[in-house]
Scaffold this motif. Structure first.
Motif, PDB file in Angstrom:
ATOM      1  N   UNK A 161     -10.523 -16.434  -5.341  1.00 19.36           N
ATOM      2  CA  UNK A 161     -11.954 -16.609  -5.126  1.00 19.36           C
ATOM      3  C   UNK A 161     -12.693 -15.350  -5.554  1.00 19.36           C
ATOM      4  N   UNK A 162     -13.748 -15.494  -6.336  1.00 23.29           N
ATOM      5  CA  UNK A 162     -14.543 -14.335  -6.753  1.00 23.29           C
ATOM      6  C   UNK A 162     -15.203 -13.652  -5.575  1.00 23.29           C
ATOM      7  N   UNK A 163     -15.605 -14.435  -4.579  1.00 21.68           N
ATOM      8  CA  UNK A 163     -16.325 -13.880  -3.437  1.00 21.68           C
ATOM      9  C   UNK A 163     -15.421 -13.025  -2.550  1.00 21.68           C
ATOM     10  N   UNK A 164     -14.132 -13.412  -2.425  1.00 21.30           N
ATOM     11  CA  UNK A 164     -13.217 -12.737  -1.505  1.00 21.30           C
ATOM     12  C   UNK A 164     -12.167 -11.896  -2.220  1.00 21.30           C
ATOM     13  N   UNK A 165     -12.271 -11.740  -3.547  1.00 23.48           N
ATOM     14  CA  UNK A 165     -11.237 -11.042  -4.307  1.00 23.48           C
ATOM     15  C   UNK A 165     -11.113  -9.584  -3.875  1.00 23.48           C
ATOM     16  N   UNK A 166     -12.249  -8.917  -3.632  1.00 19.20           N
ATOM     17  CA  UNK A 166     -12.199  -7.522  -3.212  1.00 19.20           C
ATOM     18  C   UNK A 166     -11.602  -7.374  -1.812  1.00 19.20           C
ATOM     19  N   UNK A 167     -11.829  -8.373  -0.945  1.00 17.30           N
ATOM     20  CA  UNK A 167     -11.245  -8.324   0.389  1.00 17.30           C
ATOM     21  C   UNK A 167      -9.725  -8.440   0.327  1.00 17.30           C
ATOM     22  N   UNK A 168      -9.208  -9.197  -0.653  1.00 16.59           N
ATOM     23  CA  UNK A 168      -7.766  -9.346  -0.791  1.00 16.59           C
ATOM     24  C   UNK A 168      -7.091  -8.022  -1.118  1.00 16.59           C
ATOM     25  N   UNK A 169      -7.815  -7.107  -1.781  1.00 12.93           N
ATOM     26  CA  UNK A 169      -7.247  -5.796  -2.103  1.00 12.93           C
ATOM     27  C   UNK A 169      -6.910  -5.033  -0.826  1.00 12.93           C
ATOM     28  N   UNK A 170      -7.721  -5.206   0.232  1.00  9.69           N
ATOM     29  CA  UNK A 170      -7.468  -4.513   1.493  1.00  9.69           C
ATOM     30  C   UNK A 170      -6.184  -4.984   2.155  1.00  9.69           C
ATOM     31  N   UNK A 171      -5.760  -6.216   1.869  1.00 16.83           N
ATOM     32  CA  UNK A 171      -4.541  -6.747   2.467  1.00 16.83           C
ATOM     33  C   UNK A 171      -3.296  -6.348   1.697  1.00 16.83           C
ATOM     34  N   UNK A 172      -3.474  -5.856   0.474  1.00 17.81           N
ATOM     35  CA  UNK A 172      -2.334  -5.590  -0.396  1.00 17.81           C
ATOM     36  C   UNK A 172      -1.708  -4.238  -0.142  1.00 17.81           C
ATOM     37  N   UNK A 173      -0.589  -3.947  -0.825  1.00 18.60           N
ATOM     38  CA  UNK A 173       0.071  -2.644  -0.708  1.00 18.60           C
ATOM     39  C   UNK A 173      -0.733  -1.549  -1.380  1.00 18.60           C
ATOM     40  N   UNK A 174      -0.194  -0.333  -1.380  1.00 18.54           N
ATOM     41  CA  UNK A 174      -0.931   0.821  -1.900  1.00 18.54           C
ATOM     42  C   UNK A 174      -1.263   0.702  -3.376  1.00 18.54           C
ATOM     43  N   UNK A 175      -0.362   0.058  -4.142  1.00 18.63           N
ATOM     44  CA  UNK A 175      -0.566   0.011  -5.586  1.00 18.63           C
ATOM     45  C   UNK A 175      -1.460  -1.131  -6.037  1.00 18.63           C
ATOM     46  N   UNK A 176      -1.913  -1.995  -5.102  1.00 17.96           N
ATOM     47  CA  UNK A 176      -2.740  -3.129  -5.511  1.00 17.96           C
ATOM     48  C   UNK A 176      -4.112  -2.671  -5.983  1.00 17.96           C
ATOM     49  N   UNK A 177      -4.672  -1.641  -5.331  1.00  9.05           N
ATOM     50  CA  UNK A 177      -5.986  -1.135  -5.759  1.00  9.05           C
ATOM     51  C   UNK A 177      -5.897  -0.512  -7.146  1.00  9.05           C
ATOM     52  N   UNK A 178      -4.796   0.216  -7.413  1.00  9.29           N
ATOM     53  CA  UNK A 178      -4.628   0.819  -8.734  1.00  9.29           C
ATOM     54  C   UNK A 178      -4.504  -0.256  -9.812  1.00  9.29           C
ATOM     55  N   UNK A 179      -3.747  -1.303  -9.511  1.00  5.98           N
ATOM     56  CA  UNK A 179      -3.622  -2.400 -10.474  1.00  5.98           C
ATOM     57  C   UNK A 179      -4.962  -3.074 -10.719  1.00  5.98           C
TER      58      UNK A 179
END
Length: 351
Positions: A327-345
């Motif tokens: 979802x475009x609306x919640x995509x940034x929120x999903x980054x908070x749930x991911x591991x450390x390297x998800x934000x870098x990816x």
């Protein structure tokens, strides 16, 4: 500009209100939600086997009935073994309480000689040995009450498995961007099947190592404690810690403090080896969840759905995260749930 901000804030509050209503509904209707979740879990576990049998030209309905029948027989044998062993241990508890009283009395006398003032008698009076298996028996009891819906679970799983081949075509007609969302569903199914298969294998290894260690030491009911280690290993973070308590205390009752410390070291070695070396290397970043999110999801789903929610906490959170990513609306929120390297990816994709 002010109107846009007001609309945005209104949407946030509407979303929070809807989320609270959904959570309240799940909590109040947990007696029905849990069987449906177990039906979906059973269907997800059985579908790869049914598809494999279909490749050998076994009719789908025959493959479904065969797979579910085999699963039910295995579950009944497993739960029957656990229940009989728990019953034997419960019958032996009064004798263990007497041994524990004597051990605490000797410890109290030794500490008094060393001028260490600790009141172990008050602790002993309030100590209930049956608490050693209270969490396990509570889990079995909750699962047993859920099994009163066994027929509903099996029938729902059969219909889900029959519907599975038709689902992609229906979703293509119903969804606005079917290719993207179907890809997200495939990602979840792949992650779920991989997680369950590897977690089951790792839990079996953990249970075998614990049972073998306690058998070699001569601890009573070593089969039960191996099964406890197997089952509780499905509960993230705290499961292996809780599973070690009864085996260590029973070793203390049978052999004393020195052997109990030796068994404690054995539990630590097994959990460190499995949890910090084997499991990360085998499962890698397949979960796509940070350790903090895994722990918080354990607390949340355990509160919402009880022991079943604790076991399903990781798959349920994985599903929510993957749906957020689609979802475009919640995509940034999903980054908070991911591991450390998800934000870098995510940054690399946007750059």
């Amino acid at each position: 500009m002010r109107g846009i901000k007001t609309t945005h804030v209104r949407h946030i509050f509407q979303g929070l209100a809807a989320l609270i209503i959904i959570i309240t509904g799940i909590k109040l209707g947990s007696t029905l939600v849990i069987p449906l979740l177990l039906s979906a879990l059973l269907a997800l576990l059985a579908n790869p086997v049914v598809d494999l049998l279909a490749r050998f030209r076994v009719p789908r309905i025959v493959g479904i009935l065969f797979t579910l029948t085999a699963f039910v027989i295995f579950a009944l044998l497993f739960l029957g073994n656990v229940a009989s062993t728990v019953q034997e241990f419960t019958a032996a508890l009064p004798g263990y309480r007497e041994q524990l009283t004597e051990s605490f009395s000797r410890t109290q006398a030794f500490l008094t000689q060393k001028n260490i003032r600790i009141d172990l008698k008050t602790f002993m009076d309030s100590f209930d040995p049956s608490a050693l298996v209270s969490l396990l028996t509570n889990m079995i009891g909750k699962l047993g009450s859920t099994m009163s819906f066994a027929l509903l679970i099996l029938i729902a799983a059969i219909f889900m498995l029959l519907e599975a081949p038709l689902l992609p075509g229906k979703l293509r007609l119903a969804l606005s961007s079917p290719d993207h969302e179907l890809q997200s569903m495939r990602r979840f199914l792949h992650s779920f099947n991989r997680y369950v298969a590897l977690k089951t294998l790792i839990s079996m290894i953990t249970g075998l190592l614990v049972g073998t260690m306690l058998w070699a030491k001569g601890v009573n009911f070593y089969v039960l404690w191996g099964l406890v280690a197997f089952l509780f290993n499905f509960i993230p973070n705290v499961g292996s810690i809780v599973a070690a308590i009864p085996g260590i205390l029973l070793t203390l009752l049978q052999f004393g403090y020195g052997d109990a410390m030796l068994v404690l070291a054995g539990y630590l070695a097994i959990n460190v080896f499995i949890g910090n070396i084997i499991e990360p290397n085998v499962m890698g970043q397949g979960l796509g969840l940070s350790p903090l999110v895994v722990f918080l999801s354990l607390i949340f789903w355990g509160w919402l759905l009880g022991p079943v929610g604790m076991i399903l906490s990781v798959p349920l959170t994985m599903f929510i995260k993957i749906m957020m990513e689609s979802s475009r609306q919640w995509r940034n929120m999903a980054i908070l749930l991911g591991p450390d390297d998800s934000a870098e990816q995510h940054q690399q994709k946007n750059s």
